[in-house]
Design a protein around this motif. Structure first.
Motif, short mmCIF file in Angstrom:
data_model
loop_
_atom_site.label_atom_id
_atom_site.label_comp_id
_atom_site.label_asym_id
_atom_site.label_seq_id
_atom_site.Cartn_x
_atom_site.Cartn_y
_atom_site.Cartn_z
N CYS A 123 -10.05 40.44 -37.80
CA CYS A 123 -10.97 39.20 -37.48
C CYS A 123 -11.15 38.84 -38.77
N ILE A 124 -11.63 39.64 -39.73
CA ILE A 124 -12.08 39.09 -41.05
C ILE A 124 -10.85 38.36 -41.78
N GLY A 125 -9.71 39.28 -41.70
CA GLY A 125 -8.72 38.59 -42.44
C GLY A 125 -8.19 37.41 -41.95
N GLY A 126 -8.03 37.33 -40.67
CA GLY A 126 -7.76 35.93 -39.94
C GLY A 126 -8.71 34.86 -40.21
N LEU A 127 -9.99 35.15 -40.05
CA LEU A 127 -10.90 34.06 -40.59
C LEU A 127 -10.75 33.61 -41.89
N PHE A 128 -10.77 34.62 -42.74
CA PHE A 128 -10.63 34.28 -44.18
C PHE A 128 -9.30 33.38 -44.55
N SER A 129 -8.08 33.88 -43.93
CA SER A 129 -7.18 33.08 -44.30
C SER A 129 -7.19 31.78 -43.62
N GLY A 130 -7.94 31.58 -42.39
CA GLY A 130 -7.99 30.16 -41.88
C GLY A 130 -8.81 29.31 -42.80
N ILE A 131 -9.91 29.86 -43.40
CA ILE A 131 -11.01 29.21 -44.11
C ILE A 131 -10.09 28.53 -45.51
N VAL A 132 -9.43 29.64 -46.07
CA VAL A 132 -8.93 29.33 -47.36
C VAL A 132 -7.91 28.35 -47.18
N SER A 133 -7.07 28.17 -45.89
CA SER A 133 -5.87 27.53 -45.91
C SER A 133 -6.54 26.11 -45.15
N GLY A 134 -7.54 25.96 -45.11
CA GLY A 134 -8.18 24.78 -44.67
C GLY A 134 -7.85 24.71 -42.81
N ARG A 135 -7.83 25.51 -42.30
CA ARG A 135 -7.40 25.41 -41.02
C ARG A 135 -8.58 25.77 -40.08
N PHE A 136 -9.73 26.24 -40.45
CA PHE A 136 -11.04 26.63 -39.88
C PHE A 136 -11.61 25.38 -39.11
N LYS A 137 -11.56 25.58 -37.73
CA LYS A 137 -12.19 24.41 -37.12
C LYS A 137 -12.44 24.87 -35.71
N PHE A 138 -13.35 24.44 -34.82
CA PHE A 138 -13.71 24.55 -33.48
C PHE A 138 -12.88 23.46 -32.77
N GLU A 139 -12.22 23.92 -31.84
CA GLU A 139 -11.14 22.89 -31.13
C GLU A 139 -10.44 23.99 -30.01
N VAL A 140 -10.46 23.25 -28.73
CA VAL A 140 -9.94 23.63 -27.46
C VAL A 140 -8.60 22.96 -27.71
N ILE A 141 -7.61 23.86 -27.82
CA ILE A 141 -6.18 23.59 -27.87
C ILE A 141 -5.66 23.08 -26.59
N LYS A 142 -5.15 22.01 -26.18
CA LYS A 142 -4.82 21.68 -25.00
C LYS A 142 -4.04 20.46 -24.60
N GLY B 223 -4.59 40.55 -40.17
CA GLY B 223 -4.93 39.54 -39.93
C GLY B 223 -4.67 38.27 -40.74
N MET B 224 -4.75 38.55 -41.91
CA MET B 224 -4.14 37.38 -43.03
C MET B 224 -2.77 37.06 -42.66
N PHE B 225 -1.74 37.85 -42.60
CA PHE B 225 -0.57 37.62 -42.17
C PHE B 225 -0.28 36.90 -40.91
N LEU B 226 -0.91 37.39 -40.12
CA LEU B 226 -0.57 36.60 -38.61
C LEU B 226 -1.14 35.30 -38.77
N GLU B 227 -2.30 35.14 -39.40
CA GLU B 227 -2.90 33.68 -39.43
C GLU B 227 -2.08 32.77 -40.48
N LYS B 228 -1.30 33.26 -41.61
CA LYS B 228 -0.41 32.49 -42.50
C LYS B 228 0.84 32.20 -41.73
#
Lengths: 173, 113
Positions: free
Chosen positions: A85-104, B27-32
């Motif tokens: 969760c931490i890694g995914g969140l961090f990666s989303g933020i640094v890649s500029g993909r972090f946002k609240f959205e219902v994908i549909k 997690g980072m790999f999956l998001e990337k």
């Protein structure tokens, strides 16, 4: 956030090799691969134990994760998933993909979409109990060490997904 | 000789820290790869984006080769590693249910990502 640059996704083969190296490292250090759904076994067992301790200890499905351990949440797979969760969140933020959205799709309401997402999630967790693992712990890590069950599972997941994809695409959009 | 957990008798704290760090990297790999997005994931089942397939299989092939050669050169003792048990029908039927549930969870009409 909107003005920030969004970085493209990485090449899937590079990500795959990276995850593969991570699995090797995990086997070398701990003798296990990676996991995901196992984390919820500990979380659910500790919740059930908090509400009804006697019931939790009498049922093998929960007691396995409660007896003989210091705390069911102090488990490698629970900590690993917290890390995901931490890694995914961090990666989303640094890649500029972090946002609240219902994908549909355009023809479906947010509520319907969320109901299908939630019930799909429920059913996945239910199925993962039968298979003793999910796409991370079983298909990925088990597949790497040539567990026959892992390969059966992987093939079945693709059969299941492909068999309903067409209908779902029409019905849910 | 690996697994180091047994040969070096690693402490629980170290193992939990290791789990946290591998989790963060995973997690980072999956998001990337784009797996934080249902739109990207579900396209696997529409055959319009094979990223899930590519990531999973390149990861498996890499890990397989690594584990094989580490074992061949005596670095990793594969008799001590965890290998998932096989239960044929639960895993076949559970797998099919898992796949269609995955589709229900992620099904969205997709403009190209």
């Amino acid at each position: 956030m909107n003005k920030r640059k969004t970085y493209p996704y990485w090449n899937p083969y590079i990500v795959g090799v990276g995850i593969g190296l991570l699995i090797i490292l995990s086997f070398v250090v701990t003798g296990r691969g990676l996991g995901a759904v196992g984390a919820f076994n500990g979380i659910i067992a500790s919740l059930v134990h908090a509400i009804a301790p006697d019931y939790a200890l009498s049922k093998g499905a929960y007691s396995t994760y409660l007896s003989g351990v210091e705390h069911p949440l102090k488990d490698w797979v629970v900590i690993e998933i917290a890390g995901v969760c931490i890694g995914g969140l961090f990666s989303g933020i640094v890649s500029g993909r972090f946002k609240f959205e219902v994908i549909k799709g355009p023809g479906i309401s947010n509520v319907t979409r969320l109901i299908f997402a939630f019930s799909g999630g429920l059913l996945m967790a239910f199925a993962a109990k039968f298979t003793r693992g999910c796409t991370s712990g079983l298909a990925l890590s088990g597949g790497s060490v040539l567990s026959p069950g892992a390969w059966l599972f992987r093939i079945s997941v693709f059969i299941g997904g492909y068999s309903v994809a067409g209908i779902m695409k029409k019905a849910l959009n | 000789m690996a697994p180091l957990q047994f040969s070096l008798e690693l402490s629980e704290t170290f193992l939990l820290l290791f789990a946290l760090l591998t989790g963060i990297a995973f997690g980072m790999f999956l998001e990337k790869a784009g797996f934080g997005n249902a739109r990207k994931l579900v396209q696997q089942f529409y055959n319009t984006d094979m990223a899930m397939f590519k990531v999973l299989f390149s990861a498996i092939v890499t890990a397989m080769l690594g584990i094989y050669w580490l074992s061949y050169f005596g670095v990793l003792d594969i008799t001590q590693i965890y290998i998932n048990a096989t239960f044929i029908w639960p895993q076949v039927i559970g797998g099919i249910v898992f796949g269609l549930a995955l589709c229900s969870r992620d099904s969205v009409r997709v403009p190209p990502v």
